[in-house]
Scaffold this active site. Structure first.
Site, PDB file in Angstrom:
ATOM      1  N   ASP A 151       0.860  -1.184   0.000  1.00 54.39           N
ATOM      2  CA  ASP A 151       0.000   0.000   0.000  1.00 54.39           C
ATOM      3  C   ASP A 151       0.892   1.230   0.000  1.00 54.39           C
ATOM      4  O   ASP A 151       1.188   1.823   1.034  1.00 54.39           O
ATOM      5  CB  ASP A 151      -0.917  -0.016   1.222  1.00 54.39           C
ATOM      6  CG  ASP A 151      -2.001   1.049   1.140  1.00 54.39           C
ATOM      7  OD1 ASP A 151      -2.050   1.766   0.121  1.00 54.39           O
ATOM      8  OD2 ASP A 151      -2.792   1.166   2.088  1.00 54.39           O
ATOM      9  N   ALA A 152       1.357   1.579  -1.203  1.00 50.18           N
ATOM     10  CA  ALA A 152       2.356   2.640  -1.363  1.00 50.18           C
ATOM     11  C   ALA A 152       1.783   3.910  -1.984  1.00 50.18           C
ATOM     12  O   ALA A 152       2.372   4.973  -1.894  1.00 50.18           O
ATOM     13  CB  ALA A 152       3.511   2.136  -2.222  1.00 50.18           C
ATOM     14  N   LYS A 153       0.650   3.774  -2.684  1.00 48.00           N
ATOM     15  CA  LYS A 153      -0.049   4.903  -3.323  1.00 48.00           C
ATOM     16  C   LYS A 153       0.907   5.766  -4.157  1.00 48.00           C
ATOM     17  O   LYS A 153       0.893   6.992  -4.086  1.00 48.00           O
ATOM     18  CB  LYS A 153      -0.769   5.754  -2.281  1.00 48.00           C
ATOM     19  CG  LYS A 153      -1.834   4.984  -1.496  1.00 48.00           C
ATOM     20  CD  LYS A 153      -2.549   5.871  -0.498  1.00 48.00           C
ATOM     21  CE  LYS A 153      -3.600   5.097   0.266  1.00 48.00           C
ATOM     22  NZ  LYS A 153      -3.032   4.091   1.189  1.00 48.00           N
ATOM     23  N   ARG A 154       1.716   5.101  -4.961  1.00 47.11           N
ATOM     24  CA  ARG A 154       2.664   5.820  -5.790  1.00 47.11           C
ATOM     25  C   ARG A 154       1.958   6.430  -7.006  1.00 47.11           C
ATOM     26  O   ARG A 154       0.912   5.963  -7.431  1.00 47.11           O
ATOM     27  CB  ARG A 154       3.783   4.885  -6.255  1.00 47.11           C
ATOM     28  CG  ARG A 154       4.677   4.380  -5.132  1.00 47.11           C
ATOM     29  CD  ARG A 154       5.356   5.532  -4.384  1.00 47.11           C
ATOM     30  NE  ARG A 154       6.458   5.098  -3.552  1.00 47.11           N
ATOM     31  CZ  ARG A 154       6.414   4.942  -2.232  1.00 47.11           C
ATOM     32  NH1 ARG A 154       5.290   5.201  -1.586  1.00 47.11           N
ATOM     33  NH2 ARG A 154       7.477   4.564  -1.536  1.00 47.11           N
ATOM     34  N   THR A 156      -0.621  -0.335  -4.641  1.00 49.75           N
ATOM     35  CA  THR A 156      -1.631   0.705  -4.849  1.00 49.75           C
ATOM     36  C   THR A 156      -0.999   1.898  -5.557  1.00 49.75           C
ATOM     37  O   THR A 156       0.135   2.278  -5.271  1.00 49.75           O
ATOM     38  CB  THR A 156      -2.267   1.155  -3.525  1.00 49.75           C
ATOM     39  OG1 THR A 156      -1.243   1.637  -2.638  1.00 49.75           O
ATOM     40  CG2 THR A 156      -3.009   0.002  -2.865  1.00 49.75           C
TER      41      THR A 156
END
Length: 273
Positions: A94-97, A121
């Site tokens: 869950d890095a939301k890059r 993510t």
């Protein structure tokens, strides 16, 4: 991991639970702080106690990056432990890059190749050239932020004026993402607190998996999400973090985490009937 393998695991375990490994050193049992790597030891204990009740684990990378090199090493040890001991379990970074070109390629390599997560993510704001590098990886998944559970989601995501095409922005994002190369590797984040939008989302992506945060501590209802979001393959990964991993701050923390995970798994088993 392929989607059919994930579906097979859901059917075998009668669960579509994802456990978030968001480790805060101020919240974990104090006796762990005496160990060389308290973050990994906490994760290992949670995994050992709950792996048969869930189909996915989701470390939020911010909780590891905050502790610098040691935190990143703890993340690496955690994913290596999962891949070695429980390769059947779906793993989510869950890095939301979200960036473009070579930068996205390097982010993708970091999480999907070097750390060997099954998925990551990604924020869609910068468009297809920020997402397609993640989609290039075979048997890996990109989980696109579509409609999030936070209050600020109403600022842009559900605002039709933002997209300029007389429909809510989240719909434009999802529809557009279907045109991208290797879009079959996409999953989508849809918050459990936004159940009134699930029916419209399922009209656009009836067969895609949805990662659903917000059940439990944030007020989302598992039964309501399933009523409007489930498809023939279940198509849902319901995430719970704090409600499971911080069920106890004592030496019994792993057992208490199991008890909370079991409650959710049993509810899921009844829904699957």
């Amino acid at each position: 991991m392929t989607t059919p393998q994930l579906v097979q695991q859901i059917k075998a375990k009668k669960s579509f639970l994802c456990i978030g490994l968001d480790v805060d050193l101020t919240k974990i049992p104090t006796h762990l702080l005496e160990l060389e790597d308290p973050i990994f030891e906490f994760n290992k204990a949670i995994i050992d106690a709950t792996h048969d009740l869930c189909v996915a684990y989701k470390p939020n990378t911010a909780f590891y990056e905050a502790y610098g090199l040691k935190g990143w090493q703890s993340l690496e040890k955690t994913i290596n432990y999962l891949n070695e001991k429980h390769p059947e379990i779906f793993t989510i970074a869950d890095a939301k890059r979200g960036d473009i070109g070579n930068t996205s390629t390097m982010y993708a390599k970091a999480f999907l190749e070097d750390l060997n997560f099954d998925s990551v993510t990604v924020a869609p704001y910068m468009g297809k050239d920020s997402v397609e590098p993640f989609l290039d990886f075979e048997n890996k998944h990109t989980i696109l932020l579509a409609l999030t559970s936070n209050e600020g989601a109403f600022d842009f995501q559900t605002n039709p004026e933002v997209s300029g095409v007389s429909e809510e922005l989240y719909k434009t994002v999802i529809k557009t993402s279907k045109t991208w190369k290797n879009s079959q590797n996409l999953m989508y984040v849809v918050g459990a607190t936004k159940t009134e939008y699930f029916t419209e989302i399922r009209k656009i992506i009836p067969n895609s998996f949805l990662l659903v945060p917000g059940v439990g501590a944030q007020g989302g209802s598992l039964s309501e999400v399933c009523k409007v979001g489930m498809n023939e393959d279940v198509g849902l990964l319901i995430n719970s973090s704090r409600g499971i991993i911080y069920a106890s701050a004592g030496v019994d923390f792993a057992q208490k985490a199991r008890e909370e995970a079991l409650k959710i798994q049993q509810e899921m088993q009844e829904i699957l009937k």
